[in-house]
Design a protein around this motif. Structure first.
Motif, PDB file in Angstrom:
ATOM      1  N   VAL A  59       0.695  -1.198   0.311  1.00 53.22           N
ATOM      2  CA  VAL A  59       0.136  -0.252   0.031  1.00 53.22           C
ATOM      3  C   VAL A  59       0.862   1.443   0.278  1.00 53.22           C
ATOM      4  O   VAL A  59       0.729   2.160  -0.391  1.00 53.22           O
ATOM      5  CB  VAL A  59      -0.515   0.053   1.124  1.00 53.22           C
ATOM      6  N   ALA A  60       1.997   0.749   0.538  1.00 52.36           N
ATOM      7  CA  ALA A  60       3.024   2.786   0.078  1.00 52.36           C
ATOM      8  C   ALA A  60       3.785   2.289  -1.022  1.00 52.36           C
ATOM      9  O   ALA A  60       4.060   3.786  -1.219  1.00 52.36           O
ATOM     10  CB  ALA A  60       4.131   2.196   1.083  1.00 52.36           C
ATOM     11  N   ASP A  61       3.067   1.930  -2.131  1.00 56.48           N
ATOM     12  CA  ASP A  61       3.684   1.958  -3.559  1.00 56.48           C
ATOM     13  C   ASP A  61       2.724   1.672  -3.821  1.00 56.48           C
ATOM     14  O   ASP A  61       1.654   1.508  -4.418  1.00 56.48           O
ATOM     15  CB  ASP A  61       4.775   0.385  -4.048  1.00 56.48           C
ATOM     16  N   GLY A  85      -1.913  -1.499   8.429  1.00 55.16           N
ATOM     17  CA  GLY A  85      -0.892  -0.183   9.128  1.00 55.16           C
ATOM     18  C   GLY A  85       0.011  -0.669   9.299  1.00 55.16           C
ATOM     19  O   GLY A  85       0.493  -1.864   9.971  1.00 55.16           O
ATOM     20  N   VAL A  86       0.880   0.377   9.871  1.00 55.50           N
ATOM     21  CA  VAL A  86       1.986  -0.043  11.016  1.00 55.50           C
ATOM     22  C   VAL A  86       1.686   0.578  12.473  1.00 55.50           C
ATOM     23  O   VAL A  86       1.271   2.059  11.929  1.00 55.50           O
ATOM     24  CB  VAL A  86       3.488   0.365   9.932  1.00 55.50           C
ATOM     25  N   PHE A  87       2.730   0.467  13.540  1.00 50.10           N
ATOM     26  CA  PHE A  87       2.982   1.597  14.239  1.00 50.10           C
ATOM     27  C   PHE A  87       3.322   2.636  14.373  1.00 50.10           C
ATOM     28  O   PHE A  87       3.880   3.568  15.030  1.00 50.10           O
ATOM     29  CB  PHE A  87       3.045   0.779  15.055  1.00 50.10           C
ATOM     30  N   ARG A 104       6.605   7.461   6.982  1.00 48.27           N
ATOM     31  CA  ARG A 104       6.947   6.352   6.494  1.00 48.27           C
ATOM     32  C   ARG A 104       5.942   5.617   7.344  1.00 48.27           C
ATOM     33  O   ARG A 104       5.183   5.213   6.791  1.00 48.27           O
ATOM     34  CB  ARG A 104       7.937   4.897   7.149  1.00 48.27           C
ATOM     35  N   VAL A 105       5.278   6.166   8.563  1.00 48.95           N
ATOM     36  CA  VAL A 105       4.096   6.104   9.065  1.00 48.95           C
ATOM     37  C   VAL A 105       3.068   6.662   8.585  1.00 48.95           C
ATOM     38  O   VAL A 105       2.241   5.890   7.607  1.00 48.95           O
ATOM     39  CB  VAL A 105       4.233   5.818  10.391  1.00 48.95           C
ATOM     40  N   LEU A 106       3.091   7.722   7.806  1.00 51.04           N
ATOM     41  CA  LEU A 106       2.479   8.430   7.313  1.00 51.04           C
ATOM     42  C   LEU A 106       1.576   8.166   6.073  1.00 51.04           C
ATOM     43  O   LEU A 106       0.802   7.992   4.901  1.00 51.04           O
ATOM     44  CB  LEU A 106       2.473   9.959   7.006  1.00 51.04           C
ATOM     45  N   TYR A 153       2.496   7.704  15.611  1.00 50.48           N
ATOM     46  CA  TYR A 153       0.607   6.857  14.917  1.00 50.48           C
ATOM     47  C   TYR A 153      -0.192   7.344  15.244  1.00 50.48           C
ATOM     48  O   TYR A 153      -1.248   7.127  14.530  1.00 50.48           O
ATOM     49  CB  TYR A 153       1.002   5.773  15.739  1.00 50.48           C
ATOM     50  N   ARG A 154      -0.417   8.373  16.280  1.00 50.86           N
ATOM     51  CA  ARG A 154      -1.394   9.131  16.694  1.00 50.86           C
ATOM     52  C   ARG A 154      -1.874  10.532  15.027  1.00 50.86           C
ATOM     53  O   ARG A 154      -3.281  10.071  15.075  1.00 50.86           O
ATOM     54  CB  ARG A 154      -1.116   9.997  17.668  1.00 50.86           C
TER      55      ARG A 154
END
Length: 231
Positions: A59-61, A85-87, A104-106, A153-154
């Motif tokens: 999903v990041a690509d 998703g990732v934390f 990376r998280v965003l 994360y938040r």
């Protein structure tokens, strides 16, 4: 037959959504970064009698997401569930922020669900239910943030909440319902062993909520038990 698309399907909540919807007799498209290494998914595929389709999706690509949409059969998708998703790692507190990790998280938690929505939008629009559900978190709630920390994360969950609230408005003329759903604190790799809910409990409760969703719910933020959650 109702078709469900689940991202992040190789483990945790995504795997449990896949398992429970298959048990209910649905057709499922299970998307994961490396489905060939996801042994639990492969076993479900062998037992599914052709109702489970595995899709390689990062999903990041953007290229990966669009490519997966082009390769999959052209059937309508009744329910799209954004679970990937990732934390994030260390460096999420003021004074020690890791900005590369934050990005990376965003990339995964915010842009990822939007990439999937855009790539599969026409498939969703062709279906009867026309429903997009995105996993968020109570940690993305402004009103419920009393403990601080975990900035990457938040902010990612607060941002995806706004993105899906906006998508709900933009897609209303097409009859597409967009909802964000908090799964609760769950015993997954992300939630840890001390969490209150098992994946089975969380997903079973969320499936009850999802089954009742309709156009009047679009743009809302729900808890796994069906209560509205504060933004």
């Amino acid at each position: 037959m109702t078709t469900i698309l689940v991202t992040g399907a190789s483990r945790g909540l995504g795997l449990e959504f896949t398992r429970q919807y298959l048990a209910e007799g649905r057709a499922v498209v299970a998307a994961a970064r490396n489905p060939g290494a996801a042994h639990a998914l492969q076993q479900l595929e062998r037992d599914s009698r052709g109702r489970l389709t595995l899709a390689e999706v990062d999903v990041a690509d953007s290229t990966s997401v669009r490519g997966a949409a082009a390769r999959l059969p052209g059937a309508a998708i009744d329910v799209l569930i954004n679970c990937a998703g990732v934390f994030g790692g260390e460096g999420q507190a003021i004074g020690s922020i890791d900005y590369d990790e934050w990005m990376r998280v965003l990339e995964v938690n915010v842009l990822g669900p939007l990439r999937v929505c855009e790539a599969f939008l026409e498939r969703v629009a062709q279906s009867e239910r026309r429903l997009i559900v995105t996993m968020t978190s109570g940690m993305g709630s402004l009103g419920d943030n009393t403990s601080g920390g975990y900035i990457a994360y938040r902010t990612s969950k607060a941002a995806v909440n706004m993105a899906m609230r906006t998508a709900a408005i933009d897609l209303r003329p097409r009859g597409i319902t967009c909802v964000v759903l908090n799964p609760g604190w769950v015993k997954t790799d992300m939630g840890g062993p001390n969490a209150r809910l098992s994946p089975e409990q969380s997903v079973s409760a969320m499936r009850r909520v999802i089954s009742a969703l309709g156009p009047t719910d679009s743009g809302r933020f729900y808890n796994y038990d069906g209560r509205e959650y504060p933004w």
